[in-house]
Design a protein around this motif. Structure first.
Motif, PDB file in Angstrom:
ATOM      1  N   VAL A  84      -1.833  58.372 -54.085  1.00  0.00           N
ATOM      2  CA  VAL A  84      -0.107  58.203 -54.001  1.00  0.00           C
ATOM      3  C   VAL A  84      -0.665  58.184 -55.953  1.00  0.00           C
ATOM      4  CG1 VAL A  84       1.006  56.688 -54.406  1.00  0.00           C
ATOM      5  CG2 VAL A  84       0.065  56.420 -52.677  1.00  0.00           C
ATOM      6  N   GLU A  85       0.367  58.827 -56.692  1.00  0.00           N
ATOM      7  CA  GLU A  85       0.492  59.688 -57.453  1.00  0.00           C
ATOM      8  C   GLU A  85       0.669  58.247 -58.983  1.00  0.00           C
ATOM      9  OE1 GLU A  85       2.424  62.617 -58.261  1.00  0.00           O
ATOM     10  OE2 GLU A  85       0.539  63.876 -57.802  1.00  0.00           O
ATOM     11  N   THR A 120       4.206  52.250 -55.173  1.00  0.00           N
ATOM     12  CA  THR A 120       3.734  53.450 -53.997  1.00  0.00           C
ATOM     13  C   THR A 120       4.809  53.701 -53.386  1.00  0.00           C
ATOM     14  OG1 THR A 120       2.439  50.831 -54.078  1.00  0.00           O
ATOM     15  CG2 THR A 120       2.509  52.043 -52.100  1.00  0.00           C
ATOM     16  N   LEU A 121       6.176  53.610 -53.226  1.00  0.00           N
ATOM     17  CA  LEU A 121       6.961  54.793 -53.063  1.00  0.00           C
ATOM     18  C   LEU A 121       6.908  55.504 -54.073  1.00  0.00           C
ATOM     19  CD1 LEU A 121      10.041  52.723 -50.969  1.00  0.00           C
ATOM     20  CD2 LEU A 121       7.809  53.875 -50.839  1.00  0.00           C
ATOM     21  N   LEU A 122       7.511  55.516 -55.669  1.00  0.00           N
ATOM     22  CA  LEU A 122       7.959  56.045 -56.020  1.00  0.00           C
ATOM     23  C   LEU A 122       6.188  57.339 -56.776  1.00  0.00           C
ATOM     24  CD1 LEU A 122       9.052  54.673 -58.804  1.00  0.00           C
ATOM     25  CD2 LEU A 122       9.883  56.369 -58.086  1.00  0.00           C
ATOM     26  N   GLY A 123       5.221  57.363 -56.402  1.00  0.00           N
ATOM     27  CA  GLY A 123       3.881  56.918 -56.376  1.00  0.00           C
ATOM     28  C   GLY A 123       3.465  58.491 -54.855  1.00  0.00           C
ATOM     29  N   LEU A 124       4.624  58.097 -53.696  1.00  0.00           N
ATOM     30  CA  LEU A 124       4.370  59.137 -52.457  1.00  0.00           C
ATOM     31  C   LEU A 124       5.731  60.432 -52.652  1.00  0.00           C
ATOM     32  CD1 LEU A 124       3.875  56.027 -49.400  1.00  0.00           C
ATOM     33  CD2 LEU A 124       2.658  57.999 -50.390  1.00  0.00           C
ATOM     34  N   LYS A 166      -4.058  51.246 -48.619  1.00  0.00           N
ATOM     35  CA  LYS A 166      -4.180  51.346 -47.385  1.00  0.00           C
ATOM     36  C   LYS A 166      -3.953  53.165 -47.473  1.00  0.00           C
ATOM     37  CE  LYS A 166      -2.970  48.462 -44.252  1.00  0.00           C
ATOM     38  NZ  LYS A 166      -1.889  47.954 -43.231  1.00  0.00           N
ATOM     39  N   SER A 167      -3.927  54.142 -47.124  1.00  0.00           N
ATOM     40  CA  SER A 167      -3.481  55.497 -46.861  1.00  0.00           C
ATOM     41  C   SER A 167      -2.577  55.419 -46.753  1.00  0.00           C
ATOM     42  CB  SER A 167      -4.848  56.289 -46.038  1.00  0.00           C
ATOM     43  OG  SER A 167      -3.859  56.567 -44.501  1.00  0.00           O
ATOM     44  N   SER A 168      -1.679  57.375 -47.513  1.00  0.00           N
ATOM     45  CA  SER A 168      -0.858  57.508 -47.850  1.00  0.00           C
ATOM     46  C   SER A 168      -0.037  57.711 -46.517  1.00  0.00           C
ATOM     47  CB  SER A 168      -0.375  58.989 -48.909  1.00  0.00           C
ATOM     48  OG  SER A 168      -1.283  59.826 -47.619  1.00  0.00           O
ATOM     49  N   THR A 169      -1.022  57.795 -45.174  1.00  0.00           N
ATOM     50  CA  THR A 169      -0.566  58.417 -44.019  1.00  0.00           C
ATOM     51  C   THR A 169      -0.013  56.812 -43.387  1.00  0.00           C
ATOM     52  OG1 THR A 169      -1.785  60.632 -43.633  1.00  0.00           O
ATOM     53  CG2 THR A 169      -1.454  59.166 -41.229  1.00  0.00           C
TER      54      THR A 169
END
Length: 329
Positions: free
Chosen positions: A47-48, A290-294, A254-257
């Motif tokens: 997550v960037e 979080t969404l933007l980082g994903l 949490k992990s991205s997955t």
């Protein structure tokens, strides 16, 4: 998706009733157990919009570290070299209620924040809070909105830094104000108004995500609002479900997955536009980050959130925006 969401809410309510019977109503977390385990989501890169304590420790000299906690917490101990944000991240612009509220900063207000803290367009910024606070999300989201992409949340915050026995200090570091005003090169389309949200209710291709607790969503926890409940057809997913606890008991992402699987279970997928709200645009900012980082590209933060939605009035004195309660859509 709607049936699974209602089942999830009902399951959460049953758990909350059991807890309340023993200890009273004090939990703000939401169970996310699903009746059917969703298929694995596509595995995303890190997550960037978040960074680790290891990465920060390795490059502290090249980073502007911003502590968004209270003055008292900062004085009691903070990461060496960190400055404390003293500028409000709530706009003075009047919301739909007619008074200044929680709307996102105007461009002029953002420039003032950046200039006060000494943030230039080339500054790498890492911001932190306590491990389970979402306020840092609002600070980072504000920078992202005005095109400052070189910014990240310190995952686990100050608690993780301390748990890992990294150095701290009580000596304050004061910001060095800009001598040349911050020049905004672009503004991201990630902030929306109440009327925009109203126009997207129950519209194909759009998901409205309520990132508050279940008790707020169903209308049991009113906080200071005149009305409880949720925006019609909003999906309930408490922002805290994006986090887990590490070996030291610190709340971390949490992990991205895991996050992608959780989001998919609630119908929150990259092909749709996701509109997120909470009480005051803070928890929704963390969720937006979080969404933007994903890698989600259609993410909107309704910063007015429930504080505005539940209270705004029409000229005749009636409430302006519709509300649903309980598990109703």
């Amino acid at each position: 998706m709607k049936l699974r969401t209602v089942r999830g809410i009902v399951g959460s309510l049953m758990a909350l009733v059991a807890v309340t019977a023993l200890f009273g109503c004090g939990s703000s977390s939401e169970s996310t157990a699903a009746a059917v385990t969703p298929p694995p989501a596509t595995v995303a890169k890190a997550v960037e919009t978040f960074t680790t304590t290891d990465a920060l420790a390795a490059s502290q000299q090249n980073v502007l570290i911003v502590d968004v906690r209270s003055a008292a917490n900062y004085a009691a101990g903070h990461i060496p070299g960190a400055i404390r944000n003293t500028v409000s991240i709530n706009s003075t612009t009047a919301s739909a209620t007619g008074s200044a509220g929680t709307l996102g900063l105007t461009q002029a207000e953002f420039v003032s924040l950046a200039n006060t803290l000494g943030i230039t367009p080339s500054t790498k910024v890492v911001a932190y809070d306590t491990d389970n606070s979402s306020s840092v999300g609002r600070f980072v989201w504000t920078l992202l909105r005005y095109g400052h992409k070189n910014v990240a949340i310190l995952d686990g915050g100050y608690q993780k830094w301390v748990a890992e026995k990294r150095p701290t200090t009580t000596t304050a570091t004061l910001p060095t104000a800009n001598t040349v005003s911050y020049a905004v090169s672009s503004v991201a389309d990630i902030d929306v108004s109440a009327d925009y949200v109203l126009s997207k209710i129950n519209t194909p291709g759009y998901v409205i995500w309520d990132s508050r607790s279940v008790l707020e969503y169903i209308g049991y926890d009113l906080r200071t609002n005149p009305r409880g409940g949720h925006i019609p057809y909003a999906v309930s997913l408490d922002w805290t479900n994006l986090q887990t606890q590490d070996a030291n008991g610190v709340s971390v992402l949490k992990s991205s997955t895991e996050i992608l699987e959780l989001l998919k279970e609630h119908g929150i997928t990259p092909d749709k536009e996701i509109i997120i709200y909470c009480q005051a645009g803070v928890r929704s900012s963390y969720s937006s980050d979080t969404l933007l980082g994903l890698g989600f590209t259609k993410v909107k933060n309704y910063t007015g959130s429930w504080g505005e939605w539940s209270a705004a009035l029409k000229s005749d004195g009636s409430y302006k925006y519709p509300v649903s309660t309980g598990t109703n859509p």
